[in-house]
Write a protein that holds these residues in place. Sequence first.
Motif, PDB file in Angstrom:
ATOM      1  N   SER A  36     109.159 138.230  55.788  1.00  0.00           N
ATOM      2  CA  SER A  36     107.857 137.577  55.629  1.00  0.00           C
ATOM      3  C   SER A  36     107.403 136.879  56.909  1.00  0.00           C
ATOM      4  CB  SER A  36     107.919 136.583  54.473  1.00  0.00           C
ATOM      5  OG  SER A  36     108.909 135.612  54.724  1.00  0.00           O
ATOM      6  N   GLN A  37     107.979 137.207  58.057  1.00  0.00           N
ATOM      7  CA  GLN A  37     107.595 136.592  59.325  1.00  0.00           C
ATOM      8  C   GLN A  37     106.160 136.936  59.718  1.00  0.00           C
ATOM      9  OE1 GLN A  37     109.401 134.409  61.188  1.00  0.00           O
ATOM     10  NE2 GLN A  37     110.847 134.433  59.490  1.00  0.00           N
ATOM     11  N   ARG A  38     105.612 137.994  59.166  1.00  0.00           N
ATOM     12  CA  ARG A  38     104.251 138.411  59.505  1.00  0.00           C
ATOM     13  C   ARG A  38     103.194 137.706  58.669  1.00  0.00           C
ATOM     14  NH1 ARG A  38     104.636 144.919  60.284  1.00  0.00           N
ATOM     15  NH2 ARG A  38     105.822 144.891  62.202  1.00  0.00           N
ATOM     16  N   CYS A  39     103.584 136.901  57.704  1.00  0.00           N
ATOM     17  CA  CYS A  39     102.639 136.141  56.892  1.00  0.00           C
ATOM     18  C   CYS A  39     102.314 134.857  57.644  1.00  0.00           C
ATOM     19  CB  CYS A  39     103.231 135.817  55.515  1.00  0.00           C
ATOM     20  SG  CYS A  39     103.477 137.270  54.500  1.00  0.00           S
ATOM     21  N   LYS A  40     101.078 134.733  58.080  1.00  0.00           N
ATOM     22  CA  LYS A  40     100.711 133.592  58.924  1.00  0.00           C
ATOM     23  C   LYS A  40      99.801 132.582  58.228  1.00  0.00           C
ATOM     24  CE  LYS A  40     102.892 135.028  62.501  1.00  0.00           C
ATOM     25  NZ  LYS A  40     104.172 134.514  62.798  1.00  0.00           N
ATOM     26  N   GLY A  41      99.264 132.796  57.113  1.00  0.00           N
ATOM     27  CA  GLY A  41      98.354 131.836  56.505  1.00  0.00           C
ATOM     28  C   GLY A  41      96.901 132.160  56.797  1.00  0.00           C
ATOM     29  N   SER A  42      96.636 133.294  57.409  1.00  0.00           N
ATOM     30  CA  SER A  42      95.261 133.707  57.692  1.00  0.00           C
ATOM     31  C   SER A  42      94.653 134.416  56.490  1.00  0.00           C
ATOM     32  CB  SER A  42      95.231 134.629  58.909  1.00  0.00           C
ATOM     33  OG  SER A  42      95.999 135.791  58.653  1.00  0.00           O
ATOM     34  N   GLY A  43      95.362 134.372  55.356  1.00  0.00           N
ATOM     35  CA  GLY A  43      94.859 135.035  54.157  1.00  0.00           C
ATOM     36  C   GLY A  43      95.368 136.450  54.002  1.00  0.00           C
TER      37      GLY A  43
END
Length: 68
Positions: A36-43
């Motif tokens: 999940s390192q690619r989940c940044k909170g940008s939606g």
Amino acid sequence: MKIAAPVQPVPPASKIPGYPPAVTFTDVTLTPYVDSQRCKGSGKCRARQAWSIRAGAMTEPAAVKQAA
């Protein structure tokens, strides 16, 4: 490939110069996990499934018997 061993294994000598040696891995374990390192909170979440590969030992492959 991670090898769970008390000391670092040494691969056998290559039989063909310029090519890596052929090896056999024993006690291989594949463990799936979510990266999940690619989940940044940008939606937009770009999580992916990844694999952890571990082996108990690395040895020289056994000779393959060929049919006559």
